[in-house]
Design a protein around this motif. Sequence first.
Motif, PDB file in Angstrom:
ATOM      1  N   LEU A 132       1.943   6.558  -6.927  1.00  0.00           N
ATOM      2  CA  LEU A 132       0.934   7.465  -7.469  1.00  0.00           C
ATOM      3  C   LEU A 132       1.344   8.929  -7.272  1.00  0.00           C
ATOM      4  CD1 LEU A 132      -2.360   5.661  -6.437  1.00  0.00           C
ATOM      5  CD2 LEU A 132      -1.385   5.877  -8.717  1.00  0.00           C
ATOM      6  N   GLY A 133       1.984   9.219  -6.138  1.00  0.00           N
ATOM      7  CA  GLY A 133       2.490  10.575  -5.920  1.00  0.00           C
ATOM      8  C   GLY A 133       3.551  10.960  -6.921  1.00  0.00           C
ATOM      9  N   ALA A 171       1.022   4.115  -2.928  1.00  0.00           N
ATOM     10  CA  ALA A 171       0.769   5.533  -2.624  1.00  0.00           C
ATOM     11  C   ALA A 171       1.930   6.415  -3.086  1.00  0.00           C
ATOM     12  CB  ALA A 171       0.531   5.709  -1.131  1.00  0.00           C
ATOM     13  N   VAL A 192       0.840  -1.203   0.000  1.00  0.00           N
ATOM     14  CA  VAL A 192       0.000   0.000   0.000  1.00  0.00           C
ATOM     15  C   VAL A 192       0.872   1.249   0.000  1.00  0.00           C
ATOM     16  CG1 VAL A 192      -1.677   1.304   1.354  1.00  0.00           C
ATOM     17  CG2 VAL A 192      -1.947  -1.159   1.089  1.00  0.00           C
ATOM     18  N   VAL A 193       1.948   1.247   0.786  1.00  0.00           N
ATOM     19  CA  VAL A 193       2.864   2.397   0.818  1.00  0.00           C
ATOM     20  C   VAL A 193       3.532   2.578  -0.540  1.00  0.00           C
ATOM     21  CG1 VAL A 193       5.008   3.260   1.842  1.00  0.00           C
ATOM     22  CG2 VAL A 193       3.237   2.300   3.302  1.00  0.00           C
TER      23      VAL A 193
END
Length: 99
Positions: A89-90, A86, A82-83
């Motif tokens: 995507l950033g 994220a 998940v990290v």
Amino acid sequence: MFFVVSFEPMSAATLPLLQRSPPPTRKSHAPRLFLAGILLVTLGTLAFTGALDFTHDAKIVEISDLSVSMKEQKTLLQWVGVVGIAIGLGLIGMGALRK
């Protein structure tokens, strides 16, 4: 001890050396950010689904020529995936904004 300092008038040949050169052009880091983001999203998705695993090798006992070892297969934790998603995507967003 004496120092002698002398100044000579500037000639036309030394003037171009003193003029400022134009600032270097900056290359965009957008393609690198975009590719790094895609890579992180891909690896994060694989880690989240449990497709990434690794083998942990541990020696339990070692006595002279005799040794006992254990191999344990582990998967990455889902929160690591998940990290990774994220952050990926950033990076994709930052790469898209800098174009």
